[in-house]
Design a protein around this motif. Structure first.
Motif, PDB file in Angstrom:
ATOM      1  N   TYR A 197     -25.934 -32.186  84.454  1.00  0.00           N
ATOM      2  CA  TYR A 197     -25.854 -32.125  83.001  1.00  0.00           C
ATOM      3  C   TYR A 197     -26.232 -30.739  82.498  1.00  0.00           C
ATOM      4  N   VAL A 232     -18.885 -30.535  78.993  1.00  0.00           N
ATOM      5  CA  VAL A 232     -19.821 -30.166  77.927  1.00  0.00           C
ATOM      6  C   VAL A 232     -19.323 -28.956  77.118  1.00  0.00           C
ATOM      7  N   SER A 260     -25.652 -35.461  66.765  1.00  0.00           N
ATOM      8  CA  SER A 260     -24.685 -35.696  67.841  1.00  0.00           C
ATOM      9  C   SER A 260     -25.328 -35.513  69.215  1.00  0.00           C
ATOM     10  N   ALA A 261     -26.260 -34.572  69.340  1.00  0.00           N
ATOM     11  CA  ALA A 261     -26.958 -34.361  70.606  1.00  0.00           C
ATOM     12  C   ALA A 261     -27.843 -35.560  70.937  1.00  0.00           C
ATOM     13  N   GLY A 319     -24.356 -32.748  77.810  1.00  0.00           N
ATOM     14  CA  GLY A 319     -23.283 -33.498  78.453  1.00  0.00           C
ATOM     15  C   GLY A 319     -23.111 -33.129  79.904  1.00  0.00           C
ATOM     16  N   GLN A 348     -26.680 -41.836  75.533  1.00  0.00           N
ATOM     17  CA  GLN A 348     -25.610 -42.386  76.370  1.00  0.00           C
ATOM     18  C   GLN A 348     -25.771 -42.047  77.852  1.00  0.00           C
ATOM     19  N   LYS A 357     -25.786 -29.589  71.966  1.00  0.00           N
ATOM     20  CA  LYS A 357     -24.895 -30.421  72.782  1.00  0.00           C
ATOM     21  C   LYS A 357     -25.548 -30.698  74.128  1.00  0.00           C
ATOM     22  N   ARG A 409     -27.244 -38.659  70.095  1.00  0.00           N
ATOM     23  CA  ARG A 409     -26.326 -39.705  70.567  1.00  0.00           C
ATOM     24  C   ARG A 409     -25.882 -39.440  72.010  1.00  0.00           C
ATOM     25  N   GLU A 410     -25.620 -38.172  72.327  1.00  0.00           N
ATOM     26  CA  GLU A 410     -25.200 -37.827  73.691  1.00  0.00           C
ATOM     27  C   GLU A 410     -26.315 -38.125  74.688  1.00  0.00           C
TER      28      GLU A 410
END
Length: 85
Positions: free
Chosen positions: A57, A81, A9-10, A76, A16, A74, A12-13
């Motif tokens: 971020y 975040v 998931s990190a 974001g 983006q 994570k 993918r973040e």
């Protein structure tokens, strides 16, 4: 020297993020291998996680000292975040 592991998931973040921010975040994550608790990092409440800033971020991660691993969990924008941690 610590090894860096990223949750799917990190990854993918990070993908983006805008290009310039992505480059800065990736560089900052790479520096965690040399110093997993750099000046300015902050331990988060309610667990064994830390965060470092990179512009607007945040990079949230945990450190396994016994195995010399930094787990990035994570990445974001600072405004959202921390939701769901």
């Amino acid at each position: 020297m610590y090894s860096i592991e990223l949750k799917a998931s990190a990854v993918r973040e990070i993908e983006q993020l805008p290009l310039k921010a992505r480059q800065q975040v990736v560089e900052r994550i790479g520096r965690l291998a040399d110093e997993p608790r750099p000046r300015g990092c902050e331990k988060l409440a309610g667990g064994d996680r830390y965060r470092v800033r990179q512009g607007d971020y945040r990079i949230v991660y945990s450190v396994e000292d016994a195995r010399l691993i930094v787990w990035v969990v994570k990445v974001g924008h600072r405004r959202d975040v921390y939701r769901g941690l």
